[in-house]
Design an enzyme around this catalytic site. Structure first.
Site, PDB file in Angstrom:
ATOM      1  N   LYS A 232      32.200  31.663  15.416  1.00 38.95           N
ATOM      2  CA  LYS A 232      33.518  31.127  15.743  1.00 38.95           C
ATOM      3  C   LYS A 232      33.819  29.838  14.979  1.00 38.95           C
ATOM      4  CE  LYS A 232      35.284  34.171  18.512  1.00 38.95           C
ATOM      5  NZ  LYS A 232      35.505  33.982  19.950  1.00 38.95           N
ATOM      6  N   ARG A 266      28.665  38.938  22.975  1.00 40.11           N
ATOM      7  CA  ARG A 266      29.342  39.688  21.913  1.00 40.11           C
ATOM      8  C   ARG A 266      28.999  39.019  20.577  1.00 40.11           C
ATOM      9  NH1 ARG A 266      33.953  39.729  18.732  1.00 40.11           N
ATOM     10  NH2 ARG A 266      34.949  41.780  18.471  1.00 40.11           N
TER      11      ARG A 266
END
Length: 306
Positions: A232, A266
């Site tokens: 991210k 995830r």
């Protein structure tokens, strides 16, 4: 180990399956069918290549495969429903039929979700925060599990306002509580709901870090947590690295979120995450170690190549 003592146990209903959550985190591997993906769009290939990636992730230790046909990147327009279905459905069907995997579909469109569930998916991973309540109707009708994610931005829109949240954790909990209520009112069973605090979605890196520092507070919602921190932006902002070089930062973030009781991870790099979880469990006393554990001699040294 404190992290595992804090992880609540849940039985998650997903179509005709029941997934046990809590004893150890489940690893959800990302299978992109979207060539515009921020992290690996250039290597998506055709359905055959995507199936090979899915098989590889299962071999590395994935428990769930999350198939997405549209990237969340904000510099591309939303793709038509028919295009997304064409990307997702053949892949979901082959993964289920040929690999026997548990499949999640990453979509915010009810028509795509319905088609993917008909092809064998059992979880809908909605990154829109249930902007279209029709998605809840699909999950209620099919009994698919539903991931509700926090975001204040519409799909494909970018919101980066450092003054947006006086209390980002409070906003996350309040937002997800309302979305859970909506899903329940539309007929989704409470034991089919998963919550995702939405790192980076409608959040600056600093806001995401503030959220993850207090992620334990999200347990107030009483549902299992999906942790989606892999590659991210906040990791890149901290480390100065591009997406494919963010593994070390991702593992650090995963360790922190596991300490707070995360249930589903995830991730893109399943093999590395599985190694991380194995060593972590061994050192924490959660993995039985035989006294005669030794290193295979073939693994002692790297082979020198000329």
């Amino acid at each position: 180990m404190p992290a595992l003592r804090r992880r609540r146990r849940f039985e998650l209903r997903a179509v005709d399956r029941t997934l046990s959550l809590g004893d150890a985190p489940l690893v959800m591997g990302v299978v992109n069918a979207s060539p515009e993906s921020f992290s690996d769009g250039g290597s998506v290939g055709d359905v055959g290549r995507q199936l090979e990636r899915a098989a590889g992730l299962l071999a590395e230790g994935a428990d769930i495969l999350d198939v997405g046909g549209e990237s969340a990147v904000t510099n591309e327009a939303a793709i038509p429903v028919a295009v997304e279905i064409d990307r997702v459905v053949p892949l979901v069907r082959r993964i289920v039929d040929e690999l026997g995997a548990v499949v999640s579909v990453d979509t915010y469109k009810p028509e795509v979700a319905a088609a993917a569930i008909a092809a064998g998916a059992v979880i809908v991973n909605d990154v829109s925060g249930l902007r279209d309540v029709g998605l809840a109707d699909v999950c209620a009708r099919t009994r698919a599990a539903l991931v509700l994610m926090h975001t204040r931005a519409a799909p494909k829109q970018r919101l980066q306002d450092p003054r947006r949240y006086p209390d980002v954790v409070g906003d996350v909990v309040h937002f997800l509580n309302l979305r859970m209520r909506t899903a329940l009112e539309r007929g989704v069973a409470v034991d089919s709901l998963i919550v995702d605090p939405g790192p980076d979605f409608a959040k600056t890196p600093a806001q995401t870090i503030g959220l993850l520092r207090r992620i334990d507070d999200v347990h107030a919602l009483g549902r299992p947590l999906l942790i989606a921190v892999s590659r991210k932006d906040f990791v890149g902002a901290l480390t100065g690295r591009r997406p494919s070089r963010r593994l070390a930062g991702t593992l650090a973030a995963l360790g922190h979120c596991l300490d707070a009781g995360g249930h589903i991870l995830r991730v893109h790099d399943v093999g590395a995450v599985r190694d991380f979880l194995t060593v972590r469990a061994a050192l924490g006393g959660e993995l039985d170690i035989e006294p005669d554990l030794v290193l295979d001699e073939a693994l002692r040294h790297e082979r020198a190549w000329s």
